[in-house]
Design a protein around this motif. Structure first.
Motif, PDB file in Angstrom:
ATOM      1  N   THR A   1      32.042 -13.364  42.074  1.00  0.00           N
ATOM      2  CA  THR A   1      31.819 -11.928  42.134  1.00  0.00           C
ATOM      3  C   THR A   1      30.337 -11.635  41.919  1.00  0.00           C
ATOM      4  N   SER A   2      29.767 -10.830  42.804  1.00  0.00           N
ATOM      5  CA  SER A   2      28.362 -10.490  42.696  1.00  0.00           C
ATOM      6  C   SER A   2      28.136  -9.592  41.486  1.00  0.00           C
TER       7      SER A   2
ATOM      8  N   ALA B   1      23.744  -7.394  41.897  1.00  0.00           N
ATOM      9  CA  ALA B   1      23.173  -7.382  43.244  1.00  0.00           C
ATOM     10  C   ALA B   1      23.990  -6.460  44.135  1.00  0.00           C
TER      11      ALA B   1
ATOM     12  N   MET C   1      18.452  -6.514  43.691  1.00  0.00           N
ATOM     13  CA  MET C   1      18.884  -7.277  42.520  1.00  0.00           C
ATOM     14  C   MET C   1      18.377  -6.612  41.245  1.00  0.00           C
TER      15      MET C   1
ATOM     16  N   GLN D   1      24.507  -5.335  48.188  1.00  0.00           N
ATOM     17  CA  GLN D   1      24.213  -5.615  49.592  1.00  0.00           C
ATOM     18  C   GLN D   1      23.681  -4.360  50.271  1.00  0.00           C
TER      19      GLN D   1
END
Length: 239
Positions: free
Chosen positions: A155-156, A159, A133, A161
């Motif tokens: 929507t990220s 961050a 993050m 994944q």
């Protein structure tokens, strides 16, 4: 540290671990689950000590803020502030100047578990993973809580994944069951036939010794498995 957690009503619990990419990296875990009434959220600050159920830490001060509760009968949201969540014992902490702070997450299985108990114990996760993050981007104004849209098309932002897994197989538990059933239902009763029908004390002794060995290994595995859960773990009694 101001934060907001949102999760669907069908999840028995959700958790985010701060400051590590694994459970063994001394993360601080913020675990959220439906309250006993079903219209609010319980937040439990826990410490992770490897591949075992995180333990509640009463030293972590987390307070609920306005906006916490059940919304549209579909989503639980917890808005909170933590006065001492930037660093914790044994060298754990987060760096708010990091653009790629390590984090982990996990979600519990579908269920209707509700509790106000901060030490409540739940079933093992059904999905888990890690991400980074951007805390520089996540830093807002003083006294403000980040807003999470509750629609399905989120929507990220900030961050990334790193890993994602679903399901969990506890091979130690499987072996524990196999060894115990094999010994008590199979090998030990078979030893009676070896002695009475086969009339062989020697092979009877060998048979019983093998069965005893399986029971011993199965018992050790059962003990190891039990220490993964707070109901019997010695760490849960320290707090």
């Amino acid at each position: 540290l101001f934060f907001s957690l949102a999760f669907p009503v069908h999840s028995s619990w959700v958790a985010v671990g701060l400051g590590s990419s694994t459970m063994g990296g001394n993360p601080l875990v913020l675990m959220a689950y439906p309250s006993k009434s079903g219209d609010n959220v319980t937040i439990s600050a826990r410490r992770s000590y490897g591949q075992s159920e995180p333990v509640y830490d009463p030293k972590i001060d987390v307070q609920a803020l306005p906006g916490t509760g059940l919304f549209n009968d579909t989503t639980f949201i917890f808005n909170g502030v933590c006065g001492n969540c930037r660093s914790w014992s044994h060298g754990g902490g987060i760096d708010i100047s990091s653009s790629a702070q390590q984090m982990i997450y996990a979600t519990g299985p579908v269920g209707d578990t509700h509790s106000d108990d901060l030490r409540a114990s739940f079933k093992i996760h059904s999905s888990y993973g890690s991400f980074t993050m951007d805390l520089v981007r996540a830093t807002g104004g003083a006294g403000s809580v980040p807003e999470i849209p509750t629609n399905e098309n989120v929507t990220s932002v900030g961050a990334v994944q790193q890993s994602a897994e679903t399901g969990y197989t506890d091979y130690k538990a499987i072996l524990h069951a196999v060894f115990m059933i094999l010994a008590f239902v199979g090998i030990w009763p078979f030893g009676i036939l070896v002695l009475r029908v086969g009339n062989s004390p020697r092979w009877h002794a060998i048979n019983q010794t093998v069965a005893f060995g399986l029971v011993l290994v199965g018992a050790i595995l059962g003990f190891v498995i039990s220490m993964s859960y707070n109901r019997v773990s010695w760490r849960s009694w320290l707090f």
